[in-house]
Design an enzyme around this catalytic site. Structure first.
Site, short mmCIF file in Angstrom:
data_model
loop_
_atom_site.label_atom_id
_atom_site.label_comp_id
_atom_site.label_asym_id
_atom_site.label_seq_id
_atom_site.Cartn_x
_atom_site.Cartn_y
_atom_site.Cartn_z
N ARG A 131 49.07 61.21 47.28
CA ARG A 131 47.97 61.40 48.23
C ARG A 131 48.32 62.41 49.32
NH1 ARG A 131 45.30 55.31 48.57
NH2 ARG A 131 43.79 55.76 46.94
N LYS A 168 33.21 43.24 33.23
CA LYS A 168 31.95 42.52 33.44
C LYS A 168 30.77 43.42 33.75
CE LYS A 168 33.82 38.16 35.05
NZ LYS A 168 33.87 37.25 36.20
N GLY A 197 40.03 52.36 38.95
CA GLY A 197 41.44 51.98 38.97
C GLY A 197 42.02 51.76 37.58
N GLY A 246 36.46 53.07 45.03
CA GLY A 246 35.12 52.63 45.45
C GLY A 246 34.15 53.78 45.68
#
Ligand code: ADP
Ligand code: MG
Length: 391
Positions: free
Chosen positions: A36, A193, A350, A373
């Protein structure tokens, strides 16, 4: 592009407040992965080359508005200095004095923004205090752009604002994949899911030409068609929702691909005996853990006739062999087509990034988003406040 970049702004003699994501993993006080930090180099170098001074703003962990000494950026500062090859001064008080005293190519790193409760509240007062330290605001933290925080949203309205190199690269890649893509576009959505990816599926069926549904969530779609999925991971209570999504896809002319054959096992562990069966033949006491070879062949055919691919979620329970086979094979094909210049491929998430790395395919994808996200919210078609504020 609706946002400005470093090229649109004159940095000569100016102080740039640069929001970065240097939320690196630390074990026993040692930074274990500097990726990063490496990714902010182009932005820092460019601003300095244009005669500007760089003041870095970042968060680290989740201190929730309080000073938590273990989450201080002090330990990160020397690593940032090493990676940038520049003197980096960490400050946690008298910010204005520290800014006034900046010399040469010195970079300033402000203490963890989230120590201040105003940061996550998008507080105007906190944003003003930050803004008073600089002349220009640069956001290079796409991964934090889905949050309206003082350093990502409010501040962008107080100063001339632009996207840093990394942010611009990420936005450009995403725009190419779903904004104004070359068609046909195929999306792969897998993972565990349906319930975590409802908005994502709902948005994609209106934007892409073909949607491959894999992983555990495919079971929910199969069960909704009356197919017995035995003991597979399946959200039976979402049958209606799955049928709605399928209908929305049909209305939009989006072809949905569900597994034609599956890999089933009685246990979810490495080396558990498994077999390939037609999708309709899953035994009562077995679990579907991966897509089968016919399904993969079908997916590959669709990849071959597509120009753009967006991918989130593995096709099977990839952590355990041999249930990584479909993900590996499809990823290898996407990587090869991308390498040949025949496909623009963008992936994120991820587990997806982990799966593509495991498959050895990540390097040849056109773009791999590590934004988590923010990437998912972008795939859901949501407006990211940190991006909107740059417009
Ligand atoms: P991402 O993090 O990329 O968004 P998800 O978290 O949605 O992806 O999904 C990844 C998880 O889905 C993995 O842990 C994988 O084992 C699981 N998974 C995929 N296929 C199946 C399956 N058929 N049965 C159970 N779990 C599955
Ligand atoms: Mg996950």
């Amino acid at each position: 592009m609706p946002w400005k970049t470093l090229d649109d702004i004159d940095f000569a003699g100016k102080r740039a407040l640069v929001r970065v994501d240097i939320n690196v993993p630390v074990e026993d006080g040692v930074v274990t992965d500097t990726t990063r930090i490496e990714r902010i180099i182009p932005t820092v170098d460019d601003i300095q080359a244009k005669g500007g001074k760089v003041i870095l703003m970042a968060h680290f962990g989740r201190p929730k508005g309080k000073v938590v000494p273990e989450m201080s950026l002090e330990v990160i500062a020397p690593v940032v200095a090493d990676v940038l090859g520049l003197p980096v001064t960490w400050v946690n008080s008298d910010y204005a004095d520290a800014v006034a005293a900046m010399e040469g190519d010195e970079v300033l790193l402000l203490e963890n923004l989230r120590f201040n409760p105003g940061e996550e509240k998008n507080d105007e007062g906190f944003a003003k205090r930050l803004a008073s330290l600089g002349d220009i605001y640069v956001n290079d933290a796409f991964s934090a752009a889905h949050r309206a925080h003082a350093s990502t949203e409010a501040i962008a309205r107080l100063l001339p604002a632009c996207a840093g190199r990394l942010m611009a690269e990420e936005l450009g890649a995403l725009e190419k994949a779903l904004g104004t893509p070359e068609r046909p576009v195929v999306a792969v959505v897998g993972g565990a899911k349906v319930s975590t990816k409802l908005d994502l599926l709902g948005n994609l069926v209106t934007k892409v030409d073909a949607l491959v549904i894999g992983g555990g969530m495919a079971n929910t779609f199969l069960a909704a068609q009356g197919i017995n999925v035995g003991k597979s991971l399946c959200e039976h209570d979402l049958a209606e929702t799955a049928r709605d999504i399928a209908q929305k896809a049909a209305d939009a002319g989006c072809e949905i691909l569900l597994p034609r054959d599956v890999v089933v096992a009685r246990e979810f562990k490495a080396g558990a005996p498994s077999e390939v069966l037609k999708t309709e033949e899953c035994p009562e006491d077995a679990m579907i853990l991966d897509a089968g070879p016919d399904s993969v062949a079908h997916i590959i055919q669709v990849f071959e006739r597509s120009k753009t691919l967006v991918w989130n979620g593995p096709l099977g329970a990839f952590e355990i062999e041999p249930f990584d086979a479909a993900t590996n094979a499809a990823a290898a094909k996407a990587a090869a087509l991308s390498k040949d210049g025949r496909l623009i491929s963008v992936a994120g998430g991820g587990d997806t990034v982990a799966a593509l790395n495991k498959a050895g395919a990540a390097d040849d994808f056109s773009y791999i988003s590590t934004a988590g996200g923010a990437f998912l919210e972008w795939m859901e078609g949501k407006t990211l406040p940190g991006v909107a504020a740059l417009g």
